[in-house]
Scaffold this motif. Sequence first.
Motif, PDB file in Angstrom:
ATOM      1  N   GLN A 123       0.792  -1.224   0.000  1.00 47.01           N
ATOM      2  CA  GLN A 123       0.000   0.000   0.000  1.00 47.01           C
ATOM      3  C   GLN A 123       0.829   1.280   0.000  1.00 47.01           C
ATOM      4  O   GLN A 123       0.444   2.271  -0.596  1.00 47.01           O
ATOM      5  CB  GLN A 123      -0.926   0.014   1.226  1.00 47.01           C
ATOM      6  N   LEU A 124       1.951   1.259   0.666  1.00 42.06           N
ATOM      7  CA  LEU A 124       2.692   2.512   0.816  1.00 42.06           C
ATOM      8  C   LEU A 124       4.196   2.324   0.788  1.00 42.06           C
ATOM      9  O   LEU A 124       4.713   1.217   0.953  1.00 42.06           O
ATOM     10  CB  LEU A 124       2.270   3.247   2.086  1.00 42.06           C
ATOM     11  N   ASN A 150       1.624   6.864  -1.471  1.00 39.40           N
ATOM     12  CA  ASN A 150       0.747   5.790  -1.925  1.00 39.40           C
ATOM     13  C   ASN A 150       1.491   5.026  -3.026  1.00 39.40           C
ATOM     14  O   ASN A 150       1.865   5.604  -4.042  1.00 39.40           O
ATOM     15  CB  ASN A 150      -0.566   6.370  -2.471  1.00 39.40           C
ATOM     16  N   LYS A 151       1.715   3.758  -2.828  1.00 41.53           N
ATOM     17  CA  LYS A 151       2.534   2.986  -3.757  1.00 41.53           C
ATOM     18  C   LYS A 151       1.888   2.850  -5.133  1.00 41.53           C
ATOM     19  O   LYS A 151       2.582   2.735  -6.148  1.00 41.53           O
ATOM     20  CB  LYS A 151       2.814   1.599  -3.178  1.00 41.53           C
ATOM     21  N   LYS A 152       0.576   2.896  -5.210  1.00 39.20           N
ATOM     22  CA  LYS A 152      -0.114   2.708  -6.481  1.00 39.20           C
ATOM     23  C   LYS A 152      -0.192   3.983  -7.309  1.00 39.20           C
ATOM     24  O   LYS A 152      -0.338   3.927  -8.534  1.00 39.20           O
ATOM     25  CB  LYS A 152      -1.520   2.160  -6.233  1.00 39.20           C
ATOM     26  N   THR A 153      -0.114   5.153  -6.637  1.00 44.58           N
ATOM     27  CA  THR A 153      -0.272   6.416  -7.355  1.00 44.58           C
ATOM     28  C   THR A 153       0.963   7.310  -7.271  1.00 44.58           C
ATOM     29  O   THR A 153       1.134   8.204  -8.110  1.00 44.58           O
ATOM     30  CB  THR A 153      -1.465   7.206  -6.799  1.00 44.58           C
ATOM     31  N   ILE A 157       1.038  10.785   1.084  1.00 45.41           N
ATOM     32  CA  ILE A 157       0.050  10.482   2.118  1.00 45.41           C
ATOM     33  C   ILE A 157       0.347  11.423   3.287  1.00 45.41           C
ATOM     34  O   ILE A 157       1.408  11.337   3.910  1.00 45.41           O
ATOM     35  CB  ILE A 157       0.135   9.022   2.589  1.00 45.41           C
ATOM     36  N   ASP A 161      -4.191  11.749   6.855  1.00 43.88           N
ATOM     37  CA  ASP A 161      -4.826  10.711   6.046  1.00 43.88           C
ATOM     38  C   ASP A 161      -4.442   9.297   6.481  1.00 43.88           C
ATOM     39  O   ASP A 161      -4.902   8.318   5.889  1.00 43.88           O
ATOM     40  CB  ASP A 161      -4.450  10.888   4.570  1.00 43.88           C
ATOM     41  N   PHE A 246      -3.547   2.464   6.413  1.00 49.06           N
ATOM     42  CA  PHE A 246      -2.519   1.775   5.606  1.00 49.06           C
ATOM     43  C   PHE A 246      -1.680   0.886   6.507  1.00 49.06           C
ATOM     44  O   PHE A 246      -1.291   1.279   7.602  1.00 49.06           O
ATOM     45  CB  PHE A 246      -1.608   2.788   4.920  1.00 49.06           C
TER      46      PHE A 246
END
Length: 247
Positions: A123-124, A150-153, A157, A161, A246
Motif C-alpha cells: 500500500q505505501l 501511496n505505492k499505487k499512485t 500520504i 490521512d 494503511f
Amino acid sequence: MKNYIFIIFLCLIFTSCKKELSFENETFEEKSTIPCKNDCPNITIEVPVAKNKKIIADSINKKVFAVIKEIVYFGEDSTKVNDYKSLSKSFIASYEEMHKKFPHDTFGWEGKIKGNIEFESDQLINIKIDHYTFTGGAHGYQGFRSLLFNKKTGKVIFNEDLFTNEKEFKAFAEKEFRAKYHIPEKANINATGLMFENDTFQLPQNIFYTSEGLLLYYNSYEAASYADGPKEIVFPYDKVGKYLKFQ
C-alpha cells in the motif's frame, strides 16, 4: 516481416508494463574551491531515486527533491535549482558568497543528506531523510523527515490521512507518551519540561512506518529543547492497527 516487427513491439510494451517500481541510490557531492586546512565546506546528498513506473516515480522524485531543497537551499532564486547537482553547487556557492563578504569570519559549512526506504508494503512507501546541516553558530542541526507515498499512485500520504480516527489515535498516543516520559495523567503535558505548543499534546510532524511498528518522532525543538534532544515512541502494529488506514 511486418507481423514479426509488430509482435516484437507488443512484447516490448508488455515487458515495460510489467516492470515494477524500483529505487536506485544516487550520490551527489560538492566541495568549495576556496583553499582551507580544516573543516572544508562540503555537501553530500545520497538519495533513493524511483525508477520504471514513470508517473508514480516522477511524483515521488519531485516530492523528495522538494523536501531536500527546502533543507539545504540558501540562495535567492530557487528557480535556478532544479536537480541535485545544481542544488549541491548552490549550497557551496552560498558559502563562498558569504566568505567574500566576511573573509575573516570563516567556518566550514557542511551538509549531509541521506535518504533510504524505511518501509515498503503493497500500500505505501516510506522514505526517511536523515539530514544534517551546519552553517555557523554553536552547533549544526540534525533531524529526520518522513515522506509517505501511496505505492499505487505515487501521491503523498499526509499524516491526517493515515488514521481511521485521528482524534482517537491522538488520545491513545498521548496516554502512552505520558507513560513513557513519566508525565502524570492529570498534569500539564509540559509539566516535566517539554515544549508542546499551547501546552497541548500534538502528534509529530514526522510519523514513520518501521519494521518494529509505527514510530512517532519529534525532532529537536518540536517537543523539547535542543539540549533535551528528540523524543520518540514506537507502537507495535498489533496495538495500533485498528487506527491505521494503511498497513
